[in-house]
Design a protein around this motif. Sequence first.
Motif, PDB file in Angstrom:
ATOM      1  N   ILE A   1      10.148  -3.536 -10.843  1.00 31.23           N
ATOM      2  CA  ILE A   1      10.006  -2.755  -9.607  1.00 31.23           C
ATOM      3  C   ILE A   1       8.752  -1.888  -9.684  1.00 31.23           C
ATOM      4  O   ILE A   1       7.980  -1.812  -8.725  1.00 31.23           O
TER       5      ILE A   1
ATOM      6  N   PHE B   1      -5.261  -1.566  11.080  1.00 31.39           N
ATOM      7  CA  PHE B   1      -4.239  -2.121  11.953  1.00 31.39           C
ATOM      8  C   PHE B   1      -3.194  -1.049  12.184  1.00 31.39           C
ATOM      9  O   PHE B   1      -3.076  -0.101  11.430  1.00 31.39           O
TER      10      PHE B   1
ATOM     11  N   SER C   1       5.608  -4.047  -9.071  1.00 33.72           N
ATOM     12  CA  SER C   1       5.397  -4.375  -7.661  1.00 33.72           C
ATOM     13  C   SER C   1       5.075  -3.131  -6.846  1.00 33.72           C
ATOM     14  O   SER C   1       4.230  -3.156  -5.943  1.00 33.72           O
TER      15      SER C   1
ATOM     16  N   ASN D   1       8.095  -7.634  -2.210  1.00 34.65           N
ATOM     17  CA  ASN D   1       8.489  -7.963  -3.589  1.00 34.65           C
ATOM     18  C   ASN D   1       9.493  -6.934  -4.119  1.00 34.65           C
ATOM     19  O   ASN D   1      10.475  -7.293  -4.784  1.00 34.65           O
ATOM     20  N   VAL D   2       9.222  -5.649  -3.847  1.00 36.29           N
ATOM     21  CA  VAL D   2      10.159  -4.605  -4.270  1.00 36.29           C
ATOM     22  C   VAL D   2      11.511  -4.848  -3.601  1.00 36.29           C
ATOM     23  O   VAL D   2      12.562  -4.775  -4.250  1.00 36.29           O
TER      24      VAL D   2
ATOM     25  N   CYS E   1       3.548  -6.385  -0.991  1.00 32.51           N
ATOM     26  CA  CYS E   1       4.099  -5.907  -2.260  1.00 32.51           C
ATOM     27  C   CYS E   1       5.442  -5.216  -2.053  1.00 32.51           C
ATOM     28  O   CYS E   1       6.338  -5.316  -2.890  1.00 32.51           O
ATOM     29  N   LEU E   2       5.577  -4.521  -0.927  1.00 29.57           N
ATOM     30  CA  LEU E   2       6.869  -3.904  -0.602  1.00 29.57           C
ATOM     31  C   LEU E   2       7.950  -4.961  -0.488  1.00 29.57           C
ATOM     32  O   LEU E   2       9.100  -4.738  -0.854  1.00 29.57           O
TER      33      LEU E   2
ATOM     34  N   ALA F   1       1.528  -1.649  -6.710  1.00 28.36           N
ATOM     35  CA  ALA F   1       0.578  -2.386  -5.874  1.00 28.36           C
ATOM     36  C   ALA F   1       0.611  -1.914  -4.423  1.00 28.36           C
ATOM     37  O   ALA F   1      -0.195  -2.349  -3.610  1.00 28.36           O
ATOM     38  N   THR F   2       1.550  -1.028  -4.093  1.00 29.28           N
ATOM     39  CA  THR F   2       1.584  -0.485  -2.731  1.00 29.28           C
ATOM     40  C   THR F   2       0.760   0.797  -2.625  1.00 29.28           C
ATOM     41  O   THR F   2       0.852   1.517  -1.643  1.00 29.28           O
TER      42      THR F   2
ATOM     43  N   SER G   1      -0.364  -4.191   0.767  1.00 37.26           N
ATOM     44  CA  SER G   1       0.684  -3.310   0.246  1.00 37.26           C
ATOM     45  C   SER G   1       2.036  -3.660   0.836  1.00 37.26           C
ATOM     46  O   SER G   1       3.061  -3.597   0.163  1.00 37.26           O
ATOM     47  N   LEU G   2       2.029  -4.011   2.138  1.00 35.62           N
ATOM     48  CA  LEU G   2       3.294  -4.363   2.778  1.00 35.62           C
ATOM     49  C   LEU G   2       3.906  -5.585   2.117  1.00 35.62           C
ATOM     50  O   LEU G   2       5.121  -5.662   1.932  1.00 35.62           O
TER      51      LEU G   2
ATOM     52  N   PRO H   1      -2.209   1.655  -1.763  1.00 36.90           N
ATOM     53  CA  PRO H   1      -2.907   1.990  -0.510  1.00 36.90           C
ATOM     54  C   PRO H   1      -1.978   2.603   0.543  1.00 36.90           C
ATOM     55  O   PRO H   1      -2.390   3.496   1.282  1.00 36.90           O
ATOM     56  N   LEU H   2      -0.728   2.147   0.587  1.00 33.04           N
ATOM     57  CA  LEU H   2       0.221   2.746   1.524  1.00 33.04           C
ATOM     58  C   LEU H   2       0.559   4.169   1.099  1.00 33.04           C
ATOM     59  O   LEU H   2       0.630   5.085   1.914  1.00 33.04           O
TER      60      LEU H   2
ATOM     61  N   ALA I   1      -3.830  -1.993   3.611  1.00 34.26           N
ATOM     62  CA  ALA I   1      -2.397  -1.739   3.781  1.00 34.26           C
ATOM     63  C   ALA I   1      -1.554  -3.003   3.926  1.00 34.26           C
ATOM     64  O   ALA I   1      -0.455  -3.072   3.378  1.00 34.26           O
ATOM     65  N   PRO I   2      -2.022  -4.017   4.664  1.00 34.12           N
ATOM     66  CA  PRO I   2      -1.187  -5.225   4.796  1.00 34.12           C
ATOM     67  C   PRO I   2      -0.811  -5.838   3.454  1.00 34.12           C
ATOM     68  O   PRO I   2       0.323  -6.276   3.267  1.00 34.12           O
TER      69      PRO I   2
END
Lengths: 109, 109
Positions: free
Chosen positions: A81, A3, A84, B18-19, B15-16, A87-88, B12-13, A90-91, B9-10
């Motif tokens: 922090i 995406f 969480s 949550n941060v 999870c962001l 878990a990002t 991960s977003l 992949p980004l 990636a979605p």
Amino acid sequence: MSFSLAADAPRSLVCLKNVDNLLRCPICFDYLDTSMMAQQCSHTFCSLCIRKFLSYKSQCPVCNLATTELDLRNNRILDDIVKSFRATRPLLSQINSESPPISPKTPSS
Amino acid sequence: MSFSLAADAPRSLVCLKNVDNLLRCPICFDYLDTSMMAQQCSHTFCSLCIRKFLSYKSQCPVCNLATTELDLRNNRILDDIVKSFRATRPLLSQINSESPPISPKTPSS
Ligand SMILES: [Zn+2]
Ligand SMILES: [Zn+2]
Ligand SMILES: [Zn+2]
Ligand SMILES: [Zn+2]
């Protein structure tokens, strides 16, 4: 499947890399594990890393301020922090692969 | 211009997000501003928010543990994390707009 993100996203990914660096222990360079903060200077480390260091030298390894185990305080929000943030991944992996350069330095020749 | 992210990636977003929540003050719900940690329980607030609260009631607003201004410690690494994290805003804005659902619940009919 993929995406697409807006054009300003790559810059955001680089900022995520800055966050990533801040969530790492200055002693072992891995993500903070049971974060402990030296209460005078607020520098933060893994619990095991800083205890091992202080048993050898009674100062903060970052700023050299006199510090003992009694000055350490849990910094639990950082543990949450880190959890969480990891878990990002992949980004984060995009930073070193697909993202275009932020300020392309094109050779003048 | 846009660039594409891998399919994971979605997630991960999210999870962001949550941060993002963890970097907000439990009193004002805005991003932490000059973070102060109550040293016994390690709950963290904006400096102004927690000082105002403690002048009225001598306990942590999150866990109710007896707390005074003398128990507050700067949590500077959080200020640095907030600063870097806020620069990822273009990514965060994707969470509420373009990103596809994580677990699409397709109707069985
Ligand atoms: Zn460490
Ligand atoms: Zn220090
Ligand atoms: Zn606040
Ligand atoms: Zn508390």
